[in-house]
Design an enzyme around this catalytic site. Structure first.
Site, PDB file in Angstrom:
ATOM      1  N   PRO A  23       0.834  -1.208   0.000  1.00 42.82           N
ATOM      2  CA  PRO A  23       0.000   0.000   0.000  1.00 42.82           C
ATOM      3  C   PRO A  23       0.869   1.259   0.000  1.00 42.82           C
ATOM      4  O   PRO A  23       1.787   1.358   0.800  1.00 42.82           O
ATOM      5  CB  PRO A  23      -0.784  -0.123   1.316  1.00 42.82           C
ATOM      6  CG  PRO A  23       0.039  -1.030   2.173  1.00 42.82           C
ATOM      7  CD  PRO A  23       0.735  -1.966   1.238  1.00 42.82           C
ATOM      8  N   THR A  25       0.478   5.538  -0.247  1.00 41.88           N
ATOM      9  CA  THR A  25      -0.293   6.778  -0.322  1.00 41.88           C
ATOM     10  C   THR A  25       0.282   7.693  -1.383  1.00 41.88           C
ATOM     11  O   THR A  25       1.487   7.941  -1.408  1.00 41.88           O
ATOM     12  CB  THR A  25      -0.258   7.456   1.067  1.00 41.88           C
ATOM     13  OG1 THR A  25      -1.038   6.665   1.944  1.00 41.88           O
ATOM     14  CG2 THR A  25      -0.782   8.871   1.019  1.00 41.88           C
ATOM     15  N   GLN A 101      -6.935  -0.792   1.445  1.00 45.31           N
ATOM     16  CA  GLN A 101      -6.442  -0.600   2.809  1.00 45.31           C
ATOM     17  C   GLN A 101      -7.275   0.484   3.489  1.00 45.31           C
ATOM     18  O   GLN A 101      -7.329   1.622   3.010  1.00 45.31           O
ATOM     19  CB  GLN A 101      -4.971  -0.190   2.816  1.00 45.31           C
ATOM     20  CG  GLN A 101      -4.433  -0.144   4.247  1.00 45.31           C
ATOM     21  CD  GLN A 101      -2.999   0.326   4.351  1.00 45.31           C
ATOM     22  OE1 GLN A 101      -2.689   1.446   3.968  1.00 45.31           O
ATOM     23  NE2 GLN A 101      -2.132  -0.509   4.900  1.00 45.31           N
ATOM     24  N   HIS A 176      -5.613  -0.984   8.330  1.00 43.40           N
ATOM     25  CA  HIS A 176      -4.280  -0.432   8.604  1.00 43.40           C
ATOM     26  C   HIS A 176      -4.063  -0.360  10.118  1.00 43.40           C
ATOM     27  O   HIS A 176      -4.591   0.527  10.792  1.00 43.40           O
ATOM     28  CB  HIS A 176      -4.149   0.956   7.985  1.00 43.40           C
ATOM     29  CG  HIS A 176      -2.727   1.395   7.787  1.00 43.40           C
ATOM     30  ND1 HIS A 176      -1.658   0.765   8.380  1.00 43.40           N
ATOM     31  CD2 HIS A 176      -2.191   2.398   7.028  1.00 43.40           C
ATOM     32  CE1 HIS A 176      -0.537   1.362   8.018  1.00 43.40           C
ATOM     33  NE2 HIS A 176      -0.832   2.356   7.191  1.00 43.40           N
ATOM     34  N   GLY A 177      -3.283  -1.297  10.610  1.00 47.54           N
ATOM     35  CA  GLY A 177      -2.963  -1.303  12.043  1.00 47.54           C
ATOM     36  C   GLY A 177      -1.492  -1.024  12.277  1.00 47.54           C
ATOM     37  O   GLY A 177      -0.975  -1.306  13.362  1.00 47.54           O
ATOM     38  N   ALA A 178      -0.824  -0.462  11.262  1.00 50.63           N
ATOM     39  CA  ALA A 178       0.643  -0.311  11.322  1.00 50.63           C
ATOM     40  C   ALA A 178       1.060   1.161  11.225  1.00 50.63           C
ATOM     41  O   ALA A 178       0.231   2.066  11.139  1.00 50.63           O
ATOM     42  CB  ALA A 178       1.279  -1.109  10.169  1.00 50.63           C
ATOM     43  N   TYR A 181      -0.522   4.898  12.551  1.00 50.18           N
ATOM     44  CA  TYR A 181      -1.888   5.412  12.399  1.00 50.18           C
ATOM     45  C   TYR A 181      -2.748   4.923  13.576  1.00 50.18           C
ATOM     46  O   TYR A 181      -2.244   4.247  14.488  1.00 50.18           O
ATOM     47  CB  TYR A 181      -2.431   5.034  11.010  1.00 50.18           C
ATOM     48  CG  TYR A 181      -1.615   5.713   9.927  1.00 50.18           C
ATOM     49  CD1 TYR A 181      -1.771   7.077   9.664  1.00 50.18           C
ATOM     50  CD2 TYR A 181      -0.613   5.032   9.231  1.00 50.18           C
ATOM     51  CE1 TYR A 181      -0.990   7.727   8.718  1.00 50.18           C
ATOM     52  CE2 TYR A 181       0.182   5.686   8.280  1.00 50.18           C
ATOM     53  CZ  TYR A 181      -0.012   7.028   8.036  1.00 50.18           C
ATOM     54  OH  TYR A 181       0.781   7.689   7.118  1.00 50.18           O
ATOM     55  N   ARG A 229      -2.762  -4.979   8.766  1.00 50.84           N
ATOM     56  CA  ARG A 229      -1.328  -4.724   8.668  1.00 50.84           C
ATOM     57  C   ARG A 229      -0.812  -4.311  10.041  1.00 50.84           C
ATOM     58  O   ARG A 229      -1.420  -3.459  10.699  1.00 50.84           O
ATOM     59  CB  ARG A 229      -1.062  -3.615   7.650  1.00 50.84           C
ATOM     60  CG  ARG A 229       0.387  -3.524   7.237  1.00 50.84           C
ATOM     61  CD  ARG A 229       0.624  -2.509   6.136  1.00 50.84           C
ATOM     62  NE  ARG A 229       1.613  -2.999   5.205  1.00 50.84           N
ATOM     63  CZ  ARG A 229       2.571  -2.238   4.659  1.00 50.84           C
ATOM     64  NH1 ARG A 229       2.649  -0.950   4.922  1.00 50.84           N
ATOM     65  NH2 ARG A 229       3.446  -2.764   3.824  1.00 50.84           N
TER      66      ARG A 229
END
Ligand SMILES: Cc1cc2nc3c(=O)[nH]c(=O)nc-3n(C[C@H](O)[C@H](O)[C@H](O)COP(=O)(O)O)c2cc1C
Length: 366
Positions: A23, A25, A101, A176-178, A181, A229
């Site tokens: 992923p 941005t 994501q 998104h758990g990484a 964030y 993630r």
């Protein structure tokens, strides 16, 4: 390369090979968060370049405090769903699958069209400085500490966005758990100083990751691939370590599995970095030991190490970031034995937009 290039089943979907686009941005959506044709061309390029799975950039999940960057795409209204549907169709037509994501920025907040006030676990800003290639802010704002209603809004946003992603035709969801964030902020003892049941012990700090995973699973039903993630480090504090070490990380992976995650996507500076406070295991190594959950791994994977990494982690997908930016056709080049370029970060200057990349490519075309 043979097994890396062989078709496989990942959950219930058929993939042509084990490579995923990581992923990334690119802050190239319309100002209102609608994905556009520039993005469709962009994602199609990676599918045509051979990536069996495309994972989209972090996409915001509610009209409150989830957006983190100007021109970040969202997936919260009909226009945004339609924009994504075009992208999904283009990637499918090129023979690849695509996950979205879902991301809540939390305290890592540089621009948001719905609010000026970031929210986070506690009134604590990220370390370091905001990311220059995503915006012009020089210092982080201090977030307000989320109350239980704010937390519920965030959870509901993930769940509704997952439903929207399914409607847009995506093949799966990555939460998104990484990277610092919101969900990662709750896991982190730097950000999370709460004294309620979302703070303190690891069980409490991982409650948001578990609640979001459970809510997303419930929203999309049993047969839709859902994963999360996870990292220790953040974009501005890459060396952060969980105080609970490898056993703590294992507990998080087991908990999200039990909440309904089909896969975990580990990301570290390098897949082989031994970076727990205790012992010499890697993030991916610990996740691979957990039964009943599939694995996507990321961190410095390139043409020289991918086969060894694939052998080390049978069945795992290999997510590629920088090498893919440098070579949107990385997988095809690997197959054909062609030269593979290194990343030149000038392509992401002054902002990490797709149009800046295209202008750079034009200027630097041989
Ligand atoms: C321009 C850029 C944007 C990124 N955006 C995201 C993102 O939206 N979500 C995410 O989880 N990681 C993001 N990342 C991190 C990458 O997914 C990946 O973890 C990182 O580049 C390390 O992998 P690599 O060594 O293969 O590049 C981004 C990285 C880059 C270079």
């Amino acid at each position: 390369m043979s097994d890396l290039m062989q078709a496989l089943k990942f959950q219930n979907i058929d993939l042509p090979n084990r490579f995923a686009l990581a992923p990334m941005t690119r802050t190239s959506a319309e100002a209102d968060g609608t994905p556009n044709l520039l993005m469709a061309d962009h994602y199609e390029r990676y599918a045509r370049g051979g990536f069996g799975l495309v994972i989209t950039e972090g996409t915001y999940t509610d009209n409150k405090a989830s957006q983190g960057y100007a021109n970040q795409p969202g997936i919260i209204n009909e226009a945004q769903i339609q924009g994504w549907r075009t992208i999904v169709d283009r990637v499918h037509a090129a023979g690849s699958k695509i996950f979205t994501q879902l991301m809540h920025a939390g305290a890592q907040f540089q621009a948001n069209r719905y609010t000026d006030q970031p929210l986070g676990p506690s009134e604590i800003a990220p370390k370091g400085a905001p990311l220059g290639f995503y915006g012009d802010q020089k210092v982080w704002q201090v977030p307000s500490a989320m109350n239980s209603a704010d937390i519920q809004v965030a959870i509901n946003g993930f769940a509704q966005s997952a439903v929207n992603a399914k409607a847009a035709g995506f093949d799966g969801i990555e939460i998104h758990g990484a990277n610092g964030y919101l969900i990662n902020q709750f896991l982190s003892t730097h950000f999370n100083k709460r004294d309620d049941n979302y703070g303190g012990s690891l069980e409490n700090r991982m409650r948001l990751a578990v609640d979001v995973t459970r809510a997303v699973r419930k929203a999309v039903g049993e047969d839709f691939p859902v994963g999360i993630r996870l990292s220790q480090g953040t974009v501005t504090d890459p060396d952060y370590q969980l105080p609970e070490g490898a056993a703590g990380f294992r507990k998080i992976v087991e908990a999200v599995r039990d909440a309904g995650a089909d896969f975990v996507h580990t990301t570290d500076g390098d897949v082989n970095r031994q970076h727990f406070v205790d012992g010499d295991q890697t993030l991916a190594g610990v996740a691979a030991e957990v039964q009943g959950i599939d694995l996507i791994i990321n961190g410095n994977i390139d043409e020289t190490n991918c086969q060894n990494i694939a052998n080390q982690f049978p069945g795992a997908l290999l997510a590629v970031g920088k090498k893919a930016l440098a070579n949107p056709d990385f997988v095809q080049r690997l197959k054909d034995g062609k030269e593979i370029a290194d990343i030149n970060f000038e392509m992401l200057q002054p902002k990490a937009t797709i149009s800046n990349e295209l202008a750079w490519r034009k200027q630097n075309a041989a």
